[in-house]
Design a protein around this motif. Sequence first.
Motif, mmCIF file in Angstrom:
data_model
loop_
_atom_site.group_PDB
_atom_site.id
_atom_site.type_symbol
_atom_site.label_atom_id
_atom_site.label_comp_id
_atom_site.label_asym_id
_atom_site.label_seq_id
_atom_site.Cartn_x
_atom_site.Cartn_y
_atom_site.Cartn_z
ATOM 1 N N LYS A 35 12.583 -20.172 -6.367
ATOM 2 C CA LYS A 35 13.071 -20.096 -7.738
ATOM 3 C C LYS A 35 12.669 -18.924 -8.439
ATOM 4 O O LYS A 35 13.072 -18.361 -9.001
ATOM 5 N N LEU A 36 11.081 -18.603 -8.388
ATOM 6 C CA LEU A 36 10.582 -17.598 -9.004
ATOM 7 C C LEU A 36 10.845 -16.236 -8.425
ATOM 8 O O LEU A 36 11.355 -15.468 -9.202
ATOM 9 N N GLN A 66 9.795 -24.049 -6.003
ATOM 10 C CA GLN A 66 9.185 -23.457 -6.948
ATOM 11 C C GLN A 66 9.093 -21.760 -6.851
ATOM 12 O O GLN A 66 9.427 -20.959 -7.452
ATOM 13 N N LYS A 72 13.834 -15.642 -6.953
ATOM 14 C CA LYS A 72 15.362 -15.336 -7.488
ATOM 15 C C LYS A 72 15.454 -14.938 -8.981
ATOM 16 O O LYS A 72 16.238 -13.939 -9.334
ATOM 17 N N ASP A 73 14.572 -15.645 -9.797
ATOM 18 C CA ASP A 73 14.449 -15.481 -11.303
ATOM 19 C C ASP A 73 14.030 -13.911 -11.558
ATOM 20 O O ASP A 73 14.664 -13.111 -12.272
ATOM 21 N N LEU A 74 12.967 -13.626 -10.876
ATOM 22 C CA LEU A 74 12.354 -12.260 -10.979
ATOM 23 C C LEU A 74 13.310 -10.979 -10.505
ATOM 24 O O LEU A 74 13.354 -10.243 -11.107
ATOM 25 N N GLN A 75 14.143 -11.405 -9.540
ATOM 26 C CA GLN A 75 15.053 -10.667 -9.049
ATOM 27 C C GLN A 75 16.097 -10.136 -9.895
ATOM 28 O O GLN A 75 16.310 -9.124 -10.108
ATOM 29 N N LYS A 76 16.502 -11.305 -10.878
ATOM 30 C CA LYS A 76 17.692 -11.021 -11.755
ATOM 31 C C LYS A 76 16.874 -10.133 -12.893
ATOM 32 O O LYS A 76 17.674 -9.336 -13.345
ATOM 33 N N GLU A 77 15.683 -10.436 -13.318
ATOM 34 C CA GLU A 77 14.920 -9.652 -14.332
ATOM 35 C C GLU A 77 14.783 -8.334 -13.838
ATOM 36 O O GLU A 77 14.930 -7.256 -14.650
ATOM 37 N N ARG A 105 1.715 -16.819 -5.958
ATOM 38 C CA ARG A 105 2.200 -16.310 -7.043
ATOM 39 C C ARG A 105 1.530 -14.867 -7.288
ATOM 40 O O ARG A 105 2.153 -13.889 -8.013
ATOM 41 N N LYS A 162 4.384 -13.987 -16.143
ATOM 42 C CA LYS A 162 5.993 -14.104 -15.364
ATOM 43 C C LYS A 162 5.975 -15.277 -14.069
ATOM 44 O O LYS A 162 6.891 -15.451 -13.843
#
Length: 246
Positions: A96-97, A93, A99-104, A63, A39
């Motif tokens: 973005k990671l 990167q 923010k994307d994980l926050q949504k998930e 990461r 992820k």
Amino acid sequence: MTSLNPIITIGKQITSVIMKHQNVSEVEARAQALELMEKVGIPNAEQRFDDYPFQYSGGMRQRIVIAIALSCRPKILICDEPTTALDVTIQAQILKLIKDLQKEYNYTIVFITHDLGVVANIADRVAVLYAGQIIEFANVEELFYDPRHPYTWALLSSLPQLAERNTKLFSITGTPPSLYNKIIGDPFAPRNQYCLKIDTLEEPPMFKVTDTHYAKTWLLDPRAPKTEKPEAIQNIHEKLLKAYNL
């Protein structure tokens, strides 16, 4: 860069946190760890599971630290300068990671940074701190397009993206006050070019600008003289659009 244990494998460092917080077996923890590694964008997670931190680049280690934080299944993730020492491409990167994980995962991020470009990119609400105090609090749009505290003005004025060709980049004179000493008045007063006499005598209260915007400056007192924002941040919206080619 230094938060990972150099003599323990990456996989072991993730699984130990999962086992501690979720009370699962090592087999289940390994499966979760591999899923988290994928992820956060670690290629060939199965092959990289038993690598040591020195075998990972700075961005990859960042990461892994994010994966370890998420393995606790937090409701609040505190990111203190998570893009420091990373080059600009890797910074983008990582942001973005996050923010994307926050949504998930639907967690709240408390993001601590000196980089106003990062603030504009990631924040919903912003608290500007000076000398250990919140001196302005607003939605991100309000803070960038209608800042009210002179310190916020100075921070925005020193953005390289707003500098005109063949002109000097604005800088804030002086140094922050020592918190060992008692501060009288507004802590920013000695460095504030808009300083009023009362700033040197009495600490300002937090003034309400809107329901979502507050600033701690005597310039917002109804009795204060009308003060225009610095020229560098007037029409800041248009300048930012031009700077970023939006």
